[in-house]
Design a protein around this motif. Structure first.
Motif, PDB file in Angstrom:
ATOM      1  N   VAL A  42       0.847  -1.189   0.000  1.00 30.49           N
ATOM      2  CA  VAL A  42       0.000   0.000   0.000  1.00 30.49           C
ATOM      3  C   VAL A  42       0.884   1.242   0.000  1.00 30.49           C
ATOM      4  N   LEU A  51      -3.247   7.682   0.382  1.00 25.84           N
ATOM      5  CA  LEU A  51      -4.155   7.734  -0.757  1.00 25.84           C
ATOM      6  C   LEU A  51      -4.740   9.134  -0.836  1.00 25.84           C
ATOM      7  N   ALA A  95      -8.972   4.371  -5.630  1.00 27.14           N
ATOM      8  CA  ALA A  95      -7.596   3.915  -5.438  1.00 27.14           C
ATOM      9  C   ALA A  95      -7.541   2.399  -5.483  1.00 27.14           C
ATOM     10  N   VAL A 127      -5.715  -0.820  -3.919  1.00 27.51           N
ATOM     11  CA  VAL A 127      -4.969  -1.289  -2.751  1.00 27.51           C
ATOM     12  C   VAL A 127      -4.543  -2.721  -3.020  1.00 27.51           C
ATOM     13  N   THR A 168     -10.217  -2.390  -5.624  1.00 24.03           N
ATOM     14  CA  THR A 168     -10.472  -1.009  -6.002  1.00 24.03           C
ATOM     15  C   THR A 168     -11.404  -0.387  -4.957  1.00 24.03           C
ATOM     16  N   SER A 203     -14.068   6.215  -4.859  1.00 24.29           N
ATOM     17  CA  SER A 203     -13.752   7.556  -4.371  1.00 24.29           C
ATOM     18  C   SER A 203     -14.630   7.960  -3.192  1.00 24.29           C
ATOM     19  N   LEU A 244     -13.318   7.210   0.316  1.00 26.10           N
ATOM     20  CA  LEU A 244     -12.035   7.758   0.736  1.00 26.10           C
ATOM     21  C   LEU A 244     -12.174   9.240   1.047  1.00 26.10           C
ATOM     22  N   VAL A 303      -5.398   9.031   4.318  1.00 32.13           N
ATOM     23  CA  VAL A 303      -6.037   9.561   3.111  1.00 32.13           C
ATOM     24  C   VAL A 303      -5.901  11.071   3.181  1.00 32.13           C
ATOM     25  N   ALA A 312       2.929   8.329  -4.468  1.00 30.68           N
ATOM     26  CA  ALA A 312       1.559   8.236  -3.962  1.00 30.68           C
ATOM     27  C   ALA A 312       0.751   9.482  -4.268  1.00 30.68           C
ATOM     28  N   ARG A 313       1.435  10.600  -4.524  1.00 29.12           N
ATOM     29  CA  ARG A 313       0.740  11.860  -4.805  1.00 29.12           C
ATOM     30  C   ARG A 313       0.972  12.327  -6.254  1.00 29.12           C
TER      31      ARG A 313
END
Length: 891
Positions: free
Chosen positions: A586, A590, A596, A598, A639, A642, A645, A688, A762-763
């Protein structure tokens, strides 16, 4: 043989004959690349000579020698004890490991022997014991496999490291005198001379040949890593000559080498001595990190300039030890072999190959890990490196990174974690590749880890395809090597770090002479019956197969050998009975409001029926399930939509289902998260973040153990000793000061480096919006200067200097104000003084160039000796509470 599958009777008889030394003396020559042959392959028996230009050549055809392999030390020191910990039959272990040397195409081995500690007395008299017997046996078996050797009979370091430090029973002169006296004490030198004469006169009972006359031993390294005394040039020459003369007094004519890389200032003494060549070591990623390293280390292997010192000209060069320590990448070995050849190396031996019986635990040497069966990507890169040694011309340079990522028919890619050879006759790859061989019909060898246009395979082991004749190929497949622990943590005999699992996987082979409907005929016992491929696709389990375009072949008419392997010979790792494990894959965070994926690695002998991810807010509430799907190999992916999260911390667990049973991880409890008696202890945590939330780059409490430092020995758990608490916020702070002695003397630069690549990745969707560095810092006194550097994955670095005093301040540094500078290659390699600093990569730093945040790999904080600032012990430095990337106000 314990792990060798049953062979056909005729082939078993041939292999038994192959182990007879008398027959081995008569074997005909074999090519360096494995070739199918009815004749038994020739052992290592070619003679070498040193020409007038300082180049080692084969005497029979005068071609240059170029050998590649590894140190292998089952007969002595910690590896000897490691074999005992698993109750191994050491001679059987040698048999299977030498077969793996042959399978990898290796033709070099360094005989590292702690005879000075274990097989001698205090006067240097040779003692016959199990260590010496195993050395003899290893020499015999290596010779049969076509492996040539560098013999290093004196090690100096204690044989009881690291697991038997309390043992003081070793009888040898090494323990009696200690390393520091070896080059200067007359009695210690006399013991070495006596020992060298006796061990070279020793007759091997398995070959009936004295070691001084052993044809497979082509080089002798007088002593391993001596304590050099370059300040005493005459004394150093006398010492080297005394040992060289001891070798020659036995009548031994082998080429004699002496170590230079412990202190390059000894080079002039070697030049003036009767030694003929020099040995170097190279660990570009340093040693003993205590954990697996991350990042691109290719900039660290651009060059080895000390091999070009003028006093060493016209002397042959051997790399007696090298490794990309604490790494399992597919890139470093081929790149290092490129540099070895560029500076004239003719023999290179990695340190140290793991025995098959102990490699699941990495028992021998914590910082080193290489096994054909257990480190498949790295092992395949070593196969490619052996080819680089043979195929690349000596003394040809390929420029700096990144231009040198392609060299001859070879290519390495840090982005893809890939090393490959793409030649007309051979297609080898350590990692999945899209490269196309130039002429598939001309291929005679294909080998890989991962998939390619020639072979697609979902398993996690290596495989080899060797052409027997038109329309007939030999396929060899190894079990899946599946990591379950960090192999570079401190080892333990009861701790498995990599599992070897034999599963059935689909494989597709696309070779012109096979077509799409070939026969797949197993040769190793226990594998399925012959099958027919459809469009090149079939199911394979580990073992040896014959692939034939014209139907099943008569096994009795197959060649007896492929290179130095029996045609059906196969050495598989032992099985295990471990419980299932789940390892989350991971990212550090996120993004809120974005769907996202995982992932997790789910490891068991057989696949689970299903896997489910459960997530909830960390503050509490019910777990929400998300089904995980197979995502290749042992990975599963879910998955997360959105809507699920929202910004904030989350807890998550993963449940493994088979039949009516369930195991929930990380605890492994036999419960499901909604069971009434499920105890939610220690779930994994996940953040998150909002798209404009600051991205933490350095959190002292979490990151101190992962820092690499300028000064060797400061990393790992020692980083925790640098932690304190802020009197202003109560949060952990990191204490960094410029080392200085009582006179103010110390390094000109002291840097701490942290790999932050995964945080940046990750970003990726929003990283371009970052505008500034946010640094909370204070000095240990007035006018303390902290240098903050962002290093990209190609080494190009951007820096800012912050002048601070003893009050806490929150500093904001616009990214646009960072200037092109230089970073530091950490951890610092050995020997690595020439590449401590790293400047912009070739082609970078020109007009219009700027920081590529998406490629940022490392954060570095440094203290330097500034002009006009006095440095005293404990008086120059900073404390850092946090460093983050800020995104500024919304646009």
């Amino acid at each position: 043989m314990r792990s060798m599958h049953r062979l056909t009777p005729s082939l078993a008889g041939l292999l038994a004959l192959l182990a007879t030394p008398a027959l081995a003396q008569r074997m005909p020559e074999a090519a360096s690349a494995p070739r199918a042959s009815a004749a038994a392959p020739r052992p290592a028996s070619r003679a070498v000579y040193l020409d007038s230009a300082g180049v080692v050549r084969w005497r029979d055809d005068r071609t240059e020698v170029a050998l590649f392999g590894a140190n292998y030390v089952i007969h002595t020191a910690s590896d000897y004890r490691a074999a005992g910990y698993v109750h191994g039959d050491r001679k059987r272990m040698i048999d299977e490991d030498m077969a793996h040397f042959a399978r990898m195409g290796w033709d070099g081995l360094r005989l590292t022997f702690w005879g000075d500690w274990e097989s001698s007395d205090s006067a240097g008299n040779l003692l016959a014991n199990d260590h010496l017997d195993l050395l003899d046996y290893l020499i015999a078996r290596a010779r049969e496999r076509g492996v040539y050797m560098l013999f290093s009979p004196i090690q100096l370091y204690g044989s009881n490291w690291p697991d038997a430090l309390g043992d003081t029973t070793e009888p040898g002169f090494g323990r009696h005198f200690g390393k520091g006296r070896m080059g200067t004490d007359s009695a210690a030198i006399a013991a070495q001379v006596n020992y060298l004469r006796q061990i070279l006169d020793h007759v091997n009972p398995y070959t009936h040949v004295a070691l001084k006359d052993e044809p497979a031993i082509v080089f002798i390294e007088l002593v391993n890593e001596p304590w050099h005394h370059p300040e005493d040039l005459p004394g150093s020459v006398r010492y080297i000559n005394a040992l060289t003369d001891a070798v020659r007094a036995t009548g031994c004519t082998k080429l004699v080498f002496y170590n230079v890389s412990q202190d390059f200032r000894i080079g002039e003494a070697i030049r003036r001595s009767r030694a003929q060549g020099v040995t170097f070591g190279w660990y570009p990623s340093a040693l003993n990190a205590g954990h697996e390293l991350e990042g691109n280390f290719l900039r660290a292997v651009d060059d080895y300039p000390d091999m070009r010192r003028p006093e060493l000209a016209r002397m042959p060069r051997i790399v007696y030890e090298f490794d990309s320590s604490d790494l399992r990448t597919g890139t470093m070995y081929p790149a290092m072999a490129r540099t070895f050849r560029a500076v004239g190396t003719q023999f290179a031996a990695m340190f140290a190959y793991d025995m098959l019986a102990t490699a699941s635990r990495n028992l021998g040497w914590q910082t080193h890990y290489l096994s054909l069966a257990y480190t498949p990507r790295k092992a395949m890169s070593a196969v490619i490196a052996a080819e680089a040694m043979r195929r690349l011309p000596r003394m040809r340079a390929y420029g700096p990174y990144p231009a040198n990522t392609t060299f001859g028919d070879f290519h390495v890619s840090a982005d893809s974690n890939l090393g490959e050879l793409i030649a007309r006759d051979a297609f080898l790859y350590a990692g999945s590749t899209r490269a196309l061989p130039p002429d598939p019909a001309a291929l005679t060898r294909v080998a890989g880890y991962g998939s390619s246009p020639v072979v697609t395979y979902e398993g996690e082991g290596v495989y080899f395809l060797d052409k027997v004749r038109a329309g007939v190929w030999r396929l060899e497949v190894y079990p899946d090597a599946v990591p379950v622990r960090d192999p570079f943590e401190p080892p333990n005999r009861d701790k498995v770090v990599t599992r070897a699992i034999s599963r059935a996987w689909p494989m597709t082979v696309t070779l012109p002479d096979l077509g799409g409907a070939f026969t797949v005929q197993p040769l190793t016992a226990g594998n399925p019956r012959a099958a027919q491929a459809a469009a090149g696709r079939f199911t394979v389990t580990p073992g040896v197969y014959v692939l034939s375009a014209a139907g099943a072949v008569d096994v009795a008419r197959l060649p007896a050998y492929v290179g130095h392997l029996g045609f059906a010979e196969y050495h598989a790792p032992p099985g295990d009975t471990l419980a299932p494990t789940v390892t989350p894959l991971v990212p550090p965070a996120l993004l809120a409001g974005r769907a996202a994926e995982v992932r997790a690695r789910v490891v068991d002998v057989t696949p689970p029926d299903s896997v489910t991810l459960f997530m909830r807010p960390a503050a509490g509430g019910f777990y929400r399930p998300f089904a995980m799907r197979p995502a290749g190999g042992y990975e599963f992916a879910a998955t997360v939509p959105s809507a699920a999260l929202r910004e904030g911390p989350y807890a998550y667990v993963i449940t493994f289902y088979r039949g009516d049973s369930a195991l929930t991880f990380p605890s492994g409890a036999p419960r499901r998260p909604w069971d009434w008696d499920y105890r939610d202890e220690g779930p994994w945590r996940l953040d998150v973040a909002g798209s404009r939330t600051a991205l933490p780059l350095f959190d002292p409490a979490a990151d101190a153990e992962r820092l690499a430092f300028t000064r060797i020995g400061d990393a790992g758990r020692r980083g925790l000793f640098r932690l304190g608490l802020s009197e202003a916020t109560g949060r952990p702070v990191f204490h960094l000061e410029l080392p200085a002695d009582a006179r103010g003397q110390g390094p000109a630069d002291y840097t701490a480096s942290l790999v932050v690549r995964d945080r940046i990745r990750a970003r990726q969707e929003t990283i371009a919006g970052a505008t500034e560095l946010e640094v909370r810092v204070r000095g240990l006194g007035p006018r303390q200067v902290l240098h903050v550097t962002l290093m990209e994955d190609d080494g190009t670095s951007w820096s800012a200097a912050l002048t601070v005093d003893s009050t806490w301040s929150d500093r904001r540094v616009p990214l646009a104000s960072l200037t092109l500078g230089r970073g530091v290659l950490l951890p610092e390699g050995f020997p690595g003084e020439w590449n401590y600093w790293v400047g912009p990569a070739a082609g970078r730093g020109g007009s219009g160039d700027g920081l590529r945040l998406a490629r940022m790999e490392r954060l570095q904080i440094s203290l330097q000796r500034e002009d006009g600032v006095a440095v005293t012990a404990g008086g120059y430095g900073v404390e850092v509470e946090s460093i983050a990337l800020g995104f500024g106000p919304p646009r």
